[in-house]
Scaffold this active site. Structure first.
Site, PDB file in Angstrom:
ATOM      1  N   VAL A  27     -15.417   4.962  -0.595  1.00 20.40           N
ATOM      2  CA  VAL A  27     -14.273   4.058  -0.461  1.00 20.40           C
ATOM      3  C   VAL A  27     -14.679   2.620  -0.749  1.00 20.40           C
ATOM      4  O   VAL A  27     -14.017   1.907  -1.511  1.00 20.40           O
ATOM      5  CB  VAL A  27     -13.647   4.167   0.942  1.00 20.40           C
ATOM      6  CG1 VAL A  27     -12.513   3.154   1.104  1.00 20.40           C
ATOM      7  CG2 VAL A  27     -13.131   5.578   1.191  1.00 20.40           C
ATOM      8  N   GLU A  63      -3.804   0.468   7.568  1.00 19.85           N
ATOM      9  CA  GLU A  63      -3.019   1.473   6.858  1.00 19.85           C
ATOM     10  C   GLU A  63      -3.875   2.640   6.384  1.00 19.85           C
ATOM     11  O   GLU A  63      -3.451   3.802   6.410  1.00 19.85           O
ATOM     12  CB  GLU A  63      -2.316   0.832   5.656  1.00 19.85           C
ATOM     13  CG  GLU A  63      -1.409   1.770   4.878  1.00 19.85           C
ATOM     14  CD  GLU A  63      -0.189   2.195   5.674  1.00 19.85           C
ATOM     15  OE1 GLU A  63      -0.081   3.401   5.976  1.00 19.85           O
ATOM     16  OE2 GLU A  63       0.643   1.333   5.992  1.00 19.85           O
ATOM     17  N   ILE A 116      -0.806   7.072   1.485  1.00 20.16           N
ATOM     18  CA  ILE A 116       0.587   7.272   1.887  1.00 20.16           C
ATOM     19  C   ILE A 116       1.007   6.130   2.799  1.00 20.16           C
ATOM     20  O   ILE A 116       0.406   5.930   3.859  1.00 20.16           O
ATOM     21  CB  ILE A 116       0.760   8.616   2.622  1.00 20.16           C
ATOM     22  CG1 ILE A 116       0.279   9.775   1.755  1.00 20.16           C
ATOM     23  CG2 ILE A 116       2.220   8.821   3.020  1.00 20.16           C
ATOM     24  CD1 ILE A 116       0.257  11.110   2.477  1.00 20.16           C
ATOM     25  N   GLY A 173     -15.686  19.721  -2.906  1.00 24.10           N
ATOM     26  CA  GLY A 173     -15.819  18.383  -2.345  1.00 24.10           C
ATOM     27  C   GLY A 173     -14.742  18.004  -1.348  1.00 24.10           C
ATOM     28  O   GLY A 173     -14.702  16.864  -0.872  1.00 24.10           O
ATOM     29  N   GLU A 188     -16.788  18.294   4.050  1.00 19.35           N
ATOM     30  CA  GLU A 188     -18.116  17.723   4.196  1.00 19.35           C
ATOM     31  C   GLU A 188     -19.131  18.842   4.438  1.00 19.35           C
ATOM     32  O   GLU A 188     -18.763  19.971   4.784  1.00 19.35           O
ATOM     33  CB  GLU A 188     -18.145  16.742   5.366  1.00 19.35           C
ATOM     34  CG  GLU A 188     -17.163  15.594   5.250  1.00 19.35           C
ATOM     35  CD  GLU A 188     -17.595  14.552   4.229  1.00 19.35           C
ATOM     36  OE1 GLU A 188     -18.764  14.589   3.796  1.00 19.35           O
ATOM     37  OE2 GLU A 188     -16.756  13.718   3.855  1.00 19.35           O
ATOM     38  N   LYS A 241      -5.804  10.603  14.141  1.00 19.67           N
ATOM     39  CA  LYS A 241      -4.621  10.098  13.434  1.00 19.67           C
ATOM     40  C   LYS A 241      -3.357  10.259  14.285  1.00 19.67           C
ATOM     41  O   LYS A 241      -2.485   9.388  14.295  1.00 19.67           O
ATOM     42  CB  LYS A 241      -4.473  10.826  12.093  1.00 19.67           C
ATOM     43  CG  LYS A 241      -5.617  10.544  11.126  1.00 19.67           C
ATOM     44  CD  LYS A 241      -5.579  11.462   9.916  1.00 19.67           C
ATOM     45  CE  LYS A 241      -6.756  11.200   8.979  1.00 19.67           C
ATOM     46  NZ  LYS A 241      -6.802  12.141   7.843  1.00 19.67           N
TER      47      LYS A 241
END
Length: 430
Positions: A17, A131, A138, A189, A192, A207
């Site tokens: 990321v 976010e 999303i 992928g 993990e 979440k």
């Protein structure tokens, strides 16, 4: 008029990321500057090991001293994508103390100790945006925090983990067992090397805690969320769901009680009808339903993980934080005024699908039905199939408190005619 002095950004983490965030900041610098009203400059990148060459990032920006980077007085925004509880929590609070706003994708930290972060941001007059912590690209957190701020949200229901959705989708579409589907997810992928956080439901539970807190204006921690993973889901469960016109999904469900006085948050596999929009969410995609009093039912759908989608959400928050820096304003902070209690799982009202291995002889069905009646659980449908002295008994209940259903299952286990409880699964989405 565009301000010429750039806003300086510190990046914590340069993995999948982080490297994508750095790339977009570099390749789209002119567009970002135009949208913000000032240039943004990557002022430093904190990593664990400095020796590796990182394409597109000047070597002089790399540092292993994250604490010194976030303490710099010239840093305007810190982007944290290292994950985990520590040192992320200390680095974020240090950034706040030195006047920097923070953009984070750290769902584990937010679910564990989000209140501390919000309080620190409030104290120092800076922003906390996240976010990317839920469902990657999303747009979900911002609509709940801002777009629906004038409405009353009653329910959030969705698929928020792409790995488990991929595994369950493969089990449903190909007939594969859990282990086989997990191996495929790992090879592609999606999973993990250690898939525990995904398959045991920890990722989805974090979440769910974040979403419930925002939706119900109540502090909800990770340990408030009832959690079950998908490791016990079998090919037989998938086949049984199909016979009912259902499919199996790992769902995050956050609900306000009918009387509005409490909330619940849970993550577990469940059967949902094929007619429900979530049933068609395939592969590693995510989808979330939000049910509000005035807005009605809203659905958010898209890729819920991956470097580029997550970086997209991070950059959106970065633009917002930078705009606020320029204008001297702040974005929305924590809204926990309601302080509603989080009810235990036993008070949740739902339906059950129970598969029993029983003796194939007269009276077994009546004996089992008596147990259900004794615990106040009404039976909706029953399917029995027997052969060579053994039988399978599948019962689908009407809605009842989860505690009553659990007690029913325990009583069934103690019957001499019940040789085993093959599977237990909730039925949702009706």
């Amino acid at each position: 008029m565009m301000r010429t002095r750039p806003l300086k950004v510190a990046l914590l983490g340069c993995g999948v990321v982080g490297s994508e965030v750095a790339r977009i900041m570099t390749t789209q610098s002119k567009d970002l500057a135009a949208r913000i009203g000032a240039p943004v400059e990557l002022a430093g990148v904190a990593v664990r090991r400095a020796g590796r060459v990182r394409e597109g990032i000047a070597p002089e920006l790399i540092t292993t001293d994250a604490a010194a980077l976030v303490a710099r007085e010239d840093i305007d925004v810190v982007v944290e994508v290292i994950g985990g509880i520590e040192p992320a929590r200390t680095l974020i609070t240090t950034a706040f103390e030195h006047g920097a706003s923070v953009v984070t994708a750290n769902k584990a930290l937010l679910a564990e100790d989000g209140s501390t972060l919000h309080e620190a941001a409030e104290k120092h007059g800076v922003d906390l945006y996240y976010e990317a912590a839920v469902a990657a690209a999303i747009p979900l957190v911002r609509p709940l925090r801002e777009s629906l701020a004038g409405d009353t949200v009653n329910r959030v229901l969705g698929i928020v983990n792409g790995t488990t959705n991929f595994i369950l989708d493969r089990m449903d579409s190909t007939g594969a067992g859990y282990a086989e589907a997990l191996d495929e997810a790992t090879a592609l992928g999606y999973a993990e090397a250690d898939p525990t956080a995904d398959v045991e439901g920890f990722d989805a539970a974090a979440k769910a805690a974040i979403l419930a807190g925002i939706a119900f204006h109540t502090r909800v921690r990770l340990d408030d969320v009832h959690r079950e993973g998908i490791t016990e889901v079998t090919a037989a469960d998938i086949a049984s769901a199909r016979r009912m016109g259902c499919t199996v999904k790992l769902l995050a469900i956050c609900e306000r009680a009918a009387d509005g006085r409490s909330v619940t948050a849970r993550v577990h596999p469940a059967m949902i009808p094929l007619t429900h929009p979530l049933a068609s969410v395939r592969e590693a995609y995510n989808a979330v339903f939000v049910e509000a009093e005035a807005a009605g039912r809203l659905m958010f759908y898209g890729p819920g993980a991956g470097g580029s989608p997550t970086a997209s959400a991070v950059l959106g928050d970065l633009v917002a934080a930078c705009r606020n820096k320029l204008s001297g304003s702040r974005g929305p902070g924590e809204s926990a005024y309601a302080q509603l209690p989080v009810s235990p799982m036993g008070e949740v009202v739902t339906r059950y699908h129970i598969s029993l291995d029983v003796a194939d002889k007269p009276g077994v069905l009546a004996q089992c039905a008596t147990v259900f009646a004794e615990h106040g659980v009404s039976i909706d449908t029953v399917r029995q199939q027997g052969k060579d002295g053994e039988a399978s008994l599948v019962v689908v209940t009407h809605r009842a408190p989860d505690a009553a259903l659990s007690a029913t299952v325990e009583a069934l286990r103690n019957l001499d005619t019940v040789r085993g409880v093959a599977s237990i699964m909730r039925v949702e989405g009706e």
